[in-house]
Scaffold this motif. Structure first.
Motif, mmCIF file in Angstrom:
data_model
loop_
_atom_site.group_PDB
_atom_site.id
_atom_site.type_symbol
_atom_site.label_atom_id
_atom_site.label_comp_id
_atom_site.label_asym_id
_atom_site.label_seq_id
_atom_site.Cartn_x
_atom_site.Cartn_y
_atom_site.Cartn_z
ATOM 1 N N SER A 23 11.546 8.094 11.645
ATOM 2 C CA SER A 23 11.794 6.668 11.807
ATOM 3 C C SER A 23 10.567 5.855 11.385
ATOM 4 N N PRO A 24 10.774 4.660 10.831
ATOM 5 C CA PRO A 24 9.624 3.802 10.541
ATOM 6 C C PRO A 24 8.869 3.458 11.831
ATOM 7 N N MET A 25 7.579 3.713 11.838
ATOM 8 C CA MET A 25 6.762 3.439 13.022
ATOM 9 C C MET A 25 5.430 2.841 12.580
ATOM 10 N N CYS A 26 5.185 1.591 12.980
ATOM 11 C CA CYS A 26 3.969 0.901 12.551
ATOM 12 C C CYS A 26 2.728 1.652 13.024
ATOM 13 N N GLN A 27 1.765 1.769 12.127
ATOM 14 C CA GLN A 27 0.519 2.460 12.422
ATOM 15 C C GLN A 27 -0.662 1.508 12.579
ATOM 16 N N TYR A 28 -0.545 0.287 12.078
ATOM 17 C CA TYR A 28 -1.606 -0.726 12.224
ATOM 18 C C TYR A 28 -2.952 -0.138 11.800
ATOM 19 N N SER A 29 -2.973 0.493 10.625
ATOM 20 C CA SER A 29 -4.139 1.275 10.229
ATOM 21 C C SER A 29 -4.702 0.910 8.860
ATOM 22 N N CYS A 30 -4.289 -0.237 8.307
ATOM 23 C CA CYS A 30 -4.914 -0.721 7.075
ATOM 24 C C CYS A 30 -6.214 -1.444 7.416
ATOM 25 N N GLU A 31 -7.078 -1.563 6.422
ATOM 26 C CA GLU A 31 -8.228 -2.450 6.592
ATOM 27 C C GLU A 31 -7.710 -3.868 6.772
ATOM 28 N N GLY A 35 -3.683 -4.649 3.441
ATOM 29 C CA GLY A 35 -2.360 -4.048 3.366
ATOM 30 C C GLY A 35 -2.274 -2.762 2.572
ATOM 31 N N LEU A 36 -3.406 -2.194 2.189
ATOM 32 C CA LEU A 36 -3.404 -0.997 1.349
ATOM 33 C C LEU A 36 -3.313 0.273 2.191
ATOM 34 N N ALA A 37 -2.480 1.225 1.740
ATOM 35 C CA ALA A 37 -2.366 2.506 2.422
ATOM 36 C C ALA A 37 -3.711 3.225 2.422
ATOM 37 N N THR A 38 -3.973 3.925 3.512
ATOM 38 C CA THR A 38 -5.249 4.616 3.707
ATOM 39 C C THR A 38 -5.018 6.114 3.844
ATOM 40 N N GLU A 39 -6.122 6.842 4.058
ATOM 41 C CA GLU A 39 -6.010 8.266 4.326
ATOM 42 C C GLU A 39 -5.181 8.522 5.579
ATOM 43 N N TRP A 40 -5.227 7.621 6.561
ATOM 44 C CA TRP A 40 -4.406 7.801 7.753
ATOM 45 C C TRP A 40 -2.930 7.880 7.378
ATOM 46 N N HIS A 41 -2.477 6.965 6.517
ATOM 47 C CA HIS A 41 -1.071 6.968 6.130
ATOM 48 C C HIS A 41 -0.711 8.246 5.376
ATOM 49 N N ARG A 42 -1.608 8.706 4.529
ATOM 50 C CA ARG A 42 -1.323 9.922 3.748
ATOM 51 C C ARG A 42 -1.166 11.116 4.676
ATOM 52 N N ASP A 80 -1.418 -3.028 -6.722
ATOM 53 C CA ASP A 80 -2.436 -2.219 -6.047
ATOM 54 C C ASP A 80 -1.845 -1.499 -4.838
ATOM 55 N N HIS A 81 -0.917 -2.163 -4.149
ATOM 56 C CA HIS A 81 -0.282 -1.518 -2.996
ATOM 57 C C HIS A 81 0.572 -0.331 -3.447
ATOM 58 N N ALA A 82 1.284 -0.504 -4.544
ATOM 59 C CA ALA A 82 2.085 0.601 -5.072
ATOM 60 C C ALA A 82 1.191 1.769 -5.482
ATOM 61 N N ASP A 83 0.073 1.456 -6.110
ATOM 62 C CA ASP A 83 -0.850 2.518 -6.538
ATOM 63 C C ASP A 83 -1.392 3.296 -5.336
ATOM 64 N N ALA A 84 -1.657 2.593 -4.235
ATOM 65 C CA ALA A 84 -2.191 3.262 -3.048
ATOM 66 C C ALA A 84 -1.145 4.151 -2.386
ATOM 67 N N LEU A 85 0.129 3.803 -2.535
ATOM 68 C CA LEU A 85 1.208 4.580 -1.920
ATOM 69 C C LEU A 85 1.650 5.761 -2.780
ATOM 70 N N ALA A 86 1.389 5.709 -4.082
ATOM 71 C CA ALA A 86 1.903 6.734 -4.996
ATOM 72 C C ALA A 86 1.458 8.153 -4.643
ATOM 73 N N PRO A 87 0.193 8.398 -4.266
ATOM 74 C CA PRO A 87 -0.170 9.777 -3.902
ATOM 75 C C PRO A 87 0.580 10.290 -2.671
ATOM 76 N N ILE A 88 0.974 9.373 -1.784
ATOM 77 C CA ILE A 88 1.703 9.779 -0.584
ATOM 78 C C ILE A 88 3.108 10.231 -0.958
ATOM 79 N N THR A 89 3.784 9.456 -1.784
ATOM 80 C CA THR A 89 5.139 9.850 -2.184
ATOM 81 C C THR A 89 5.114 11.149 -2.985
ATOM 82 N N GLU A 90 4.085 11.326 -3.801
ATOM 83 C CA GLU A 90 3.983 12.567 -4.581
ATOM 84 C C GLU A 90 3.852 13.770 -3.652
ATOM 85 N N PHE A 91 3.035 13.636 -2.603
ATOM 86 C CA PHE A 91 2.855 14.741 -1.669
ATOM 87 C C PHE A 91 4.157 15.041 -0.927
#
Length: 363
Positions: A23-31, A35-42, A80-91
Motif C-alpha cells: 500500500s502507498p505509505m508516506c515516508q516523509y524522507s525527502c530533503e 521532493g527527490l527520492a533518496t536512498e531511503w526510498h530505494r 529530475d524527480h523521474a530520474d531519481a525514481l528510475a533506479p528504484i523502478t529498475e530494481f
C-alpha cells in the motif's frame, strides 16, 4: 478452481505476479523542499520487492509542489524527480515485481510538518505554502492553518494538467501502474464530498459535478498511460460522518462505474480521512473489506481491499472468496518487508513464488 493469493492478475497487458500489494505509505524522507527520492526510498521500496509483493506502490507522490503534505514529501513534478525514481523502478522490475506510483495532490491538507514533528500547519515564512481547495471554509485541524485559495477554473485546469504531466514522467521513470489518489481527505476527495465542497459551479453541488474533477484527472492519466498498462484510482468509500451530508458507500459504488468508464482498471477502496470528526470503526481484521466487496459487485473494474490485513491466510481468503482482486497491505509491510514470502510459506505455497536467489535456501 478459484484464484488464490499467488495467482497472477493480468490487467490490460500487465501481469502482476501475485495478489499482494504494498500500500502507498508516506515516508516523509525527502530533503526538505526538493521532493527527490533518496536512498531511503530505494531501500524501503526495494526491500518490499525482494520480500515478494507482486505490486509495489510508492507513497503519495505530489504532482506539483503545492500538492505535498509536508516539505519532506516525494514529488514527480519535474524530470529530475523521474530520474531519481528510475533506479528504484529498475530494481523492482529486476526482482520480477511490478512498480507502481500513486499520483497525489494534498489540497487543503498540505503545508504541514511531517508527523514526527507534530503535523503542525506551516506558514509561508516557515517553509509552507498557500494550499488549494474546492472551498475556502474547510479547515483540517491546527490552530492556524495556512492560507487556502478556493480554486478557480484556471487552478482546476492546472491540476488536471499536473496529473497528466506527472503520469508522463512516471512512465519515463519506468512505472507500470499509475494510481490516482482520490481518498483520505486530499484534494480530489475534497471535491467529492459535500462536507468540503460547497461550490455552485460545474464542480460543485450535484453528484455529477462533484465527481467531475476526479473523472477528468482519471481520463487525463489514462490518455497518456499506455494501453497495455493499468490505471488505478484510490477512493475513500465513506467519510465516516454519519450525522452529516457526506460522501457515502453508495456514492462510491456509483462513482466506481463512472471511473471505469473514464479508464480506471482497478478501484483501490479505502475510507475516511476527510474531517477530524470522523467516526472510525474499531480497526479489526478486514474492517474496510466490506466496502471493497460492495464496489466489486457493482462494477466491471477490478478492486483492491485494504484495512487490517495482517496474515497470509487472511489475504488469501480475500482472493479465494472473491471479495477483492488485490490484497493491499500497509502496516504489516512495515512490520514485515517479506510479508509475501512468509505468507507463501505459511500457506504451503512456497513453490508458487520466486524468492531472490540469495534467499532461496530459507524460503
Amino acid at each position: 478452481m478459484s484464484d488464490d493469493l499467488f495467482t497472477p492478475l493480468t490487467l490490460r497487458g500487465t501481469e502482476i505476479p501475485n495478489r499482494v500489494t504494498v500500500s502507498p505509505m508516506c515516508q516523509y524522507s525527502c530533503e526538505a523542499g526538493d521532493g527527490l527520492a533518496t536512498e531511503w526510498h530505494r531501500v524501503h521500496l526495494g526491500s518490499r520487492a525482494v520480500g515478494g509483493a507482486g505490486l509495489v506502490l510508492t507513497e503519495a507522490t505530489a504532482v506539483e509542489p503545492r500538492g505535498r503534505i509536508s516539505p519532506q514529501d516525494l514529488g514527480i513534478w519535474s524530470d529530475d524527480h523521474a530520474d531519481a525514481l528510475a533506479p528504484i523502478t529498475e530494481f523492482i522490475r529486476d526482482q520480477g515485481r511490478v512498480p507502481g506510483i500513486q499520483l497525489a495532490h494534498a489540497g487543503r491538507k498540505g503545508s504541514k510538518t511531517r508527523p514526527a514533528d507534530g503535523s503542525v500547519p506551516l506558514q509561508p515564512d516557515e517553509g509552507g505554502w498557500e494550499t488549494l481547495a474546492p472551498s475556502d471554509h474547510y479547515p483540517y485541524g491546527g490552530d492556524e492553518p495556512p492560507a487556502t485559495r478556493r480554486m478557480d477554473s484556471d487552478d482546476i485546469s492546472d491540476v488536471v494538467t499536473a496529473f497528466e504531466l506527472s503520469a508522463e514522467r512516471a512512465l519515463d521513470a519506468g512505472f507500470e501502474v499509475a494510481e490516482v489518489h482520490a481518498a483520505h481527505g486530499y484534494l480530489l476527495h475534497e471535491f467529492l464530498s459535500p462536507v468540503a465542497n460547497d461550490r455552485d459551479d460545474e464542480y460543485g453541488g450535484s453528484f455529477e459535478n462533484r465527481t467531475r474533477l476526479v473523472r477528468e484527472v482519471t481520463a487525463a492519466v489514462r490518455d497518456v498511460w499506455p494501453d497495455d498498462k493499468p490505471v488505478f484510482v484510490r477512493v475513500s468509500a465513506t467519510d465516516w460522518l454519519p450525522d452529516r451530508d457526506s460522501w457515502t458507500v453508495e456514492d462510491t459504488v456509483r462513482l466506481s462505474g463512472r471511473l471505469a468508464d473514464a479508464g480506471a482498471d482497478l478501484i483501490d477502496v479505502s475510507a475516511g480521512g476527510l474531517h477530524p470528526d470522523q467516526q472510525v470503526p474499531d480497526g479489526g481484521p478486514n474492517y474496510q473489506v466490506p466496502y471493497a466487496e460492495r464496489v466489486r459487485k457493482a462494477t466491471d473494474a477490478a478492486v483492491g481491499a485494504v484495512g487490517g490485513i495482517t496474515t497470509g491466510q487472511q489475504a488469501d481468503a480475500l482472493i479465494r472468496n472473491d471479495r477483492a482482486d488485490l490484497a493491499i497491505v500497509g502496516r504489516e509491510h512495515l512490520r514485515d518487508p517479506y510479508f509475501a514470502l512468509n505468507a507463501a510459506r505459511e500457506l504451503g505455497m512456497s513453490d508458487r513464488i520466486d524468492p531472490p536467489v540469495q534467499y532461496q535456501r530459507v524460503f
